[in-house]
Design a protein around this motif. Structure first.
Motif, short mmCIF file in Angstrom:
data_model
loop_
_atom_site.label_atom_id
_atom_site.label_comp_id
_atom_site.label_asym_id
_atom_site.label_seq_id
_atom_site.Cartn_x
_atom_site.Cartn_y
_atom_site.Cartn_z
N UNK A 157 0.84 -1.20 0.00
CA UNK A 157 0.00 0.00 0.00
C UNK A 157 0.87 1.25 0.00
N UNK A 158 2.04 1.19 0.67
CA UNK A 158 2.96 2.34 0.68
C UNK A 158 3.35 2.72 -0.74
N UNK A 159 3.68 1.72 -1.56
CA UNK A 159 4.09 1.97 -2.94
C UNK A 159 2.93 2.56 -3.73
N UNK A 202 -5.00 2.21 4.38
CA UNK A 202 -4.56 3.46 3.77
C UNK A 202 -4.02 4.41 4.84
N UNK A 203 -4.75 4.54 5.94
CA UNK A 203 -4.32 5.44 7.01
C UNK A 203 -3.01 4.98 7.62
N UNK A 204 -2.86 3.67 7.82
CA UNK A 204 -1.62 3.16 8.39
C UNK A 204 -0.43 3.40 7.45
N UNK A 205 -0.65 3.22 6.14
CA UNK A 205 0.43 3.44 5.18
C UNK A 205 0.82 4.92 5.13
N UNK A 206 -0.17 5.81 5.18
CA UNK A 206 0.14 7.25 5.24
C UNK A 206 1.00 7.55 6.46
N UNK A 207 0.64 6.95 7.58
CA UNK A 207 1.39 7.18 8.82
C UNK A 207 2.83 6.68 8.69
#
Length: 238
Positions: A157-159, A202-207
């Motif tokens: 998800x980060x990518x 999504x929220x965790x990857x943004x963090x």
């Protein structure tokens, strides 16, 4: 869906036809003629343009607002696959293939459409064959985007988020030219769906990206603190 007067889309220089790539090969006079064949309509936020499997007999041009297109999975879950912006078209695949609609189309934030009945559109193509060619080019570009997204969906998800942020236009708001800032064009839950993930993931990857110093987030505005690192993250996944 409310009908609007024809004059609403023909008296202005920015009428919907002049915004559409498939009509870009026509002269201004020809574009104005095409605009007289459009049927202006307005949809409220959340109102459906069409459901899955309908034979609408129409192609839709977004004049203002946005249209979300969802693929409905067998479980009933909706997967956001595209958001049509002003000047973009919805329903040309059904016109070219004479098939039912593949997706559900939903208006956002009050949307003005220019609607072309298939019979009128077929007559335009007979008169101006370049329109069909440009339709195929548009569908080809969407196919390439879909293939790119499918490839990314095998990555973290980060990518996916890094790639998405790098594709957004930079804000030009008078702040420092060294500040690379973008605005999320959709609610975070919709961006998550578009990227094939859940709002929580999504929220965790943004963090994680924020913790690494790659971005900072202020509501719907994201500062690309280290765009080179974001590009390297995407390139490393290719």
């Amino acid at each position: 869906m409310r009908e609007l007067p024809i004059r609403d889309i023909t008296v202005h220089d920015d009428n919907c036809v002049r915004r559409v790539p498939i009509f870009a090969g026509l002269t201004a006079t020809q574009q104005d003629l095409v605009a007289t064949m459009a049927r202006p309509q307005f949809l409220d936020d959340g109102e459906l343009v069409h459901r899955v499997g309908e034979r609408t007999g129409k192609m839709f041009v977004v004049h203002s607002g946005q249209v979300k297109l969802h693929r409905v999975l067998p479980t009933g879950r909706k997967l956001l696959i595209r958001v049509a912006q002003p000047g973009e078209t919805v329903g040309e695949h059904a016109f070219l293939t004479s098939s039912p609609t593949l997706d559900e189309a939903e208006a956002m934030d009050g949307t003005r459409l220019c609607v072309f009945v298939h019979d009128d559109l077929a007559g335009l193509i007979q008169r101006y064959p370049d329109i069909a060619h440009r339709m195929l080019v548009t569908l080809g570009e969407r196919l390439a985007q879909t293939e790119h997204q499918l490839t990314l969906n095998t990555q973290s998800v980060d990518v996916r988020i890094a790639d998405y942020l790098l594709q957004q236009p930079l804000l030009r708001d008078g702040q420092s030219s060294e500040s690379m800032r973008v605005r999320l064009p959709l609610d975070k839950k919709d961006v998550a769906s578009l990227l094939g993930t859940t709002p929580e993931s999504f929220s965790r990857a943004l963090a994680r990206l924020r913790t690494k110093g790659l971005i900072s987030v202020d509501d719907d505005t994201v500062t690309l603190s280290d765009p080179d690192a974001l590009e390297a993250l995407v390139a490393g996944a290719a």
